[in-house]
Enzyme design. Structure first.
Site, mmCIF file in Angstrom:
data_model
loop_
_atom_site.group_PDB
_atom_site.id
_atom_site.type_symbol
_atom_site.label_atom_id
_atom_site.label_comp_id
_atom_site.label_asym_id
_atom_site.label_seq_id
_atom_site.Cartn_x
_atom_site.Cartn_y
_atom_site.Cartn_z
ATOM 1 N N HIS A 1 -18.564 -124.227 -9.293
ATOM 2 C CA HIS A 1 -18.652 -125.077 -8.110
ATOM 3 C C HIS A 1 -19.723 -126.150 -8.287
ATOM 4 O O HIS A 1 -20.825 -126.048 -7.738
ATOM 5 C CB HIS A 1 -18.939 -124.233 -6.867
ATOM 6 C CG HIS A 1 -17.735 -123.490 -6.382
ATOM 7 N ND1 HIS A 1 -17.804 -122.347 -5.616
ATOM 8 C CD2 HIS A 1 -16.413 -123.747 -6.553
ATOM 9 C CE1 HIS A 1 -16.575 -121.932 -5.339
ATOM 10 N NE2 HIS A 1 -15.721 -122.760 -5.899
ATOM 11 N N HIS B 1 -15.019 -117.611 -11.017
ATOM 12 C CA HIS B 1 -15.083 -116.801 -9.797
ATOM 13 C C HIS B 1 -14.133 -115.612 -9.813
ATOM 14 O O HIS B 1 -14.235 -114.723 -8.986
ATOM 15 C CB HIS B 1 -14.747 -117.677 -8.581
ATOM 16 C CG HIS B 1 -15.448 -118.989 -8.611
ATOM 17 N ND1 HIS B 1 -14.866 -120.143 -9.113
ATOM 18 C CD2 HIS B 1 -16.707 -119.331 -8.267
ATOM 19 C CE1 HIS B 1 -15.728 -121.138 -9.045
ATOM 20 N NE2 HIS B 1 -16.851 -120.675 -8.543
ATOM 21 N N CYS C 1 -16.407 -114.603 -14.811
ATOM 22 C CA CYS C 1 -17.697 -114.082 -15.269
ATOM 23 C C CYS C 1 -17.592 -112.568 -15.464
ATOM 24 O O CYS C 1 -17.068 -111.863 -14.586
ATOM 25 C CB CYS C 1 -18.784 -114.404 -14.247
ATOM 26 S SG CYS C 1 -20.365 -113.656 -14.713
ATOM 27 N N HIS D 1 -14.237 -117.217 0.157
ATOM 28 C CA HIS D 1 -14.819 -117.607 -1.128
ATOM 29 C C HIS D 1 -13.890 -117.112 -2.233
ATOM 30 O O HIS D 1 -13.373 -115.992 -2.172
ATOM 31 C CB HIS D 1 -16.222 -117.000 -1.292
ATOM 32 C CG HIS D 1 -16.928 -117.524 -2.507
ATOM 33 N ND1 HIS D 1 -16.716 -117.001 -3.768
ATOM 34 C CD2 HIS D 1 -17.800 -118.544 -2.663
ATOM 35 C CE1 HIS D 1 -17.456 -117.680 -4.635
ATOM 36 N NE2 HIS D 1 -18.122 -118.620 -3.989
ATOM 37 N N GLU E 1 -14.316 -115.880 -5.093
ATOM 38 C CA GLU E 1 -14.647 -114.574 -5.689
ATOM 39 C C GLU E 1 -14.159 -113.434 -4.793
ATOM 40 O O GLU E 1 -13.646 -112.417 -5.276
ATOM 41 C CB GLU E 1 -16.160 -114.458 -5.912
ATOM 42 C CG GLU E 1 -16.525 -113.131 -6.590
ATOM 43 C CD GLU E 1 -18.024 -112.908 -6.719
ATOM 44 O OE1 GLU E 1 -18.771 -113.877 -6.940
ATOM 45 O OE2 GLU E 1 -18.440 -111.742 -6.593
ATOM 46 N N THR F 1 -21.090 -111.217 -5.823
ATOM 47 C CA THR F 1 -22.237 -111.291 -6.748
ATOM 48 C C THR F 1 -23.299 -112.301 -6.321
ATOM 49 O O THR F 1 -24.402 -112.288 -6.847
ATOM 50 C CB THR F 1 -21.753 -111.708 -8.153
ATOM 51 O OG1 THR F 1 -21.080 -112.956 -8.037
ATOM 52 C CG2 THR F 1 -20.856 -110.665 -8.768
ATOM 53 N N SER G 1 -21.778 -120.903 -3.435
ATOM 54 C CA SER G 1 -22.347 -119.838 -2.597
ATOM 55 C C SER G 1 -23.799 -119.572 -2.971
ATOM 56 O O SER G 1 -24.674 -119.498 -2.109
ATOM 57 C CB SER G 1 -21.512 -118.565 -2.770
ATOM 58 O OG SER G 1 -22.140 -117.476 -2.159
ATOM 59 N N ASN G 2 -24.082 -119.445 -4.274
ATOM 60 C CA ASN G 2 -25.458 -119.078 -4.637
ATOM 61 C C ASN G 2 -26.439 -120.209 -4.308
ATOM 62 O O ASN G 2 -27.588 -119.955 -3.981
ATOM 63 C CB ASN G 2 -25.523 -118.608 -6.094
ATOM 64 C CG ASN G 2 -25.538 -119.740 -7.071
ATOM 65 O OD1 ASN G 2 -26.592 -120.262 -7.376
ATOM 66 N ND2 ASN G 2 -24.369 -120.155 -7.550
ATOM 67 N N SER H 1 -24.699 -123.028 -10.797
ATOM 68 C CA SER H 1 -23.660 -123.904 -11.346
ATOM 69 C C SER H 1 -24.142 -125.349 -11.496
ATOM 70 O O SER H 1 -23.347 -126.236 -11.833
ATOM 71 C CB SER H 1 -22.411 -123.851 -10.454
ATOM 72 O OG SER H 1 -22.769 -123.915 -9.097
HETATM 73 S S1 SF4 Z 1 -23.843 -116.520 -10.615
HETATM 74 FE FE1 SF4 Z 1 -23.821 -114.458 -11.485
HETATM 75 S S2 SF4 Z 1 -21.731 -113.716 -11.169
HETATM 76 FE FE2 SF4 Z 1 -21.685 -115.941 -10.882
HETATM 77 S S3 SF4 Z 1 -21.158 -116.769 -12.876
HETATM 78 FE FE3 SF4 Z 1 -23.403 -116.672 -12.802
HETATM 79 S S4 SF4 Z 1 -23.948 -114.690 -13.718
HETATM 80 FE FE4 SF4 Z 1 -21.786 -114.630 -13.189
#
Ligand code: SF4
Length: 329
Positions: free
Chosen positions: A55, A89, A111, A139, A141, A180, A239-240, A283
């Site tokens: 993303h 994802h 992943c 999402h 994932e 995750t 998301s992260n 990302s």
């Molecule tokens: S954020 Fe975590 S789960 Fe997502 S691609 Fe990276 S290592 Fe893998």
């Protein structure tokens, strides 16, 4: 002369920049991007990619310029010998099944840490457990993890309230898994509520939040309370990255903002800032952090410090077909 061309000779004000470390690319993102690059090099363009490989708009546009074609679903792809890559994802099982039916050369860049959650989910199902997935509705994932099992086998828990009200069929035969890239603190609260209500619930040691999400959030926590503002480099659909912004806000940072590029900086909003934190979602490439530092350096005299929460040396090899072809060369 237009105002934009006036070069100020006044001394630049000082700005202390605290760079969170680790930040930016994780091993899963590197593997996914490398998969597309490798496939382009081995097979030549076009290479089809289902969903944004990761993303991030900059990454997607760079790969598009090299010959990747991004689609949301396989039915957008004509009959072809070109490789079709699934994003980091993860995908529901229906996707590789459809790719096989259409004789696509499918390459799975999911992943490995997402695949691990898929396997946990399958094991729980095989053992007859009802499964609760802690994650965000819609999402990719979450769609992929729910799609490992027949419809209805996995129930989504998004909030503590969901955990407080969910009524499983058999509370003594229950399991949970998580997305995750959740906020560690939110997930801990939800897991605590589930464990309080269903003491026999089975799950991972704590949650399935990956090392990269954990380390980036920990690094933001170290910086958030000592800065006046925090820039999170990342895309709004990451998301992260969104979680990093929330973590900064919840840990004492008065102003946290998610930015895709330097051109998105609100200079007016930063005008009173003396201490600025910078991080990047898993990302977001480092080149975008550098772009933002360059833009800041034009207006301020920067004093850059790095605040480190963890060292990372995780590496995931390419998907097997790409690895095997590369090895045979
Ligand atoms: S954020 Fe975590 S789960 Fe997502 S691609 Fe990276 S290592 Fe893998």
């Amino acid at each position: 002369m237009p105002a934009a061309d006036v070069i100020s000779t006044a001394p630049k004000p000082p700005l202390r920049v605290l760079l969170s470390s680790p930040r930016g690319f994780c091993a899963g993102v590197v593997r996914a991007i490398d998969s597309v690059e490798r496939a382009l090099a081995l097979y030549g363009p076009p290479v089809y990619v289902r969903h944004e490989i990761v993303h991030n708009r900059y990454v997607v546009e760079s790969l598009r310029a090299k010959g990747a074609i991004f689609v949301e679903e396989l039915d957008e792809i004509p009959d072809t010998d070109a490789p079709v890559i699934f994003s980091a994802h993860g995908v529901p099982q229906s996707v590789p099944a459809e790719a096989k039916r259409r004789n696509f050369l499918a390459l799975d860049a999911t992943c490995p840490l997402v695949t691990k959650v898929h396997r946990e989910t399958e094991i729980h199902h095989r053992r007859g457990r009802e499964i609760l997935l802690i994650g965000h509705d819609g999402h990719p994932e979450v769609v992929g993890t729910m799609g490992q099992l027949p419809s209805g086998a996995v129930r989504l828990i998004e909030t503590v309230e969901d955990a407080a009200t969910v009524e499983p069929k058999d509370a003594s035969n229950l399991a949970y898994v998580t997305q995750t890239t959740l906020s560690m603190d939110d997930a801990a609260e939800i897991v605590a509520k589930l464990k309080e209500r269903f003491p026999k619930i089975i799950g991972p040691h704590k949650d399935d939040i990956c090392y990269a999400t954990t380390n980036r959030q920990e690094a933001v926590k170290k910086v958030a309370h000592i800065v006046d503002a925090m820039i999170v480099v990342g895309s709004p659909n990451s998301s992260n990255s969104q979680r990093l912004k929330e973590v900064a806000e919840r840990n004492g940072c008065p102003y946290a903002v998610l930015l895709q590029r330097a051109e998105d900086i609100d200079w007016e909003r930063l005008s009173t800032v003396k201490h600025l934190g910078i991080t990047a979602g898993a990302s977001a490439p480092e080149v975008l952090v550098e772009e933002i530092l360059d833009a800041l350096a034009k207006r301020y005299t920067l004093r850059i410090e790095t605040v480190t929460a963890a060292e990372e040396d995780v590496f995931f090899p390419l998907p097997r077909p790409l690895r095997d072809i590369a090895a045979a060369e």
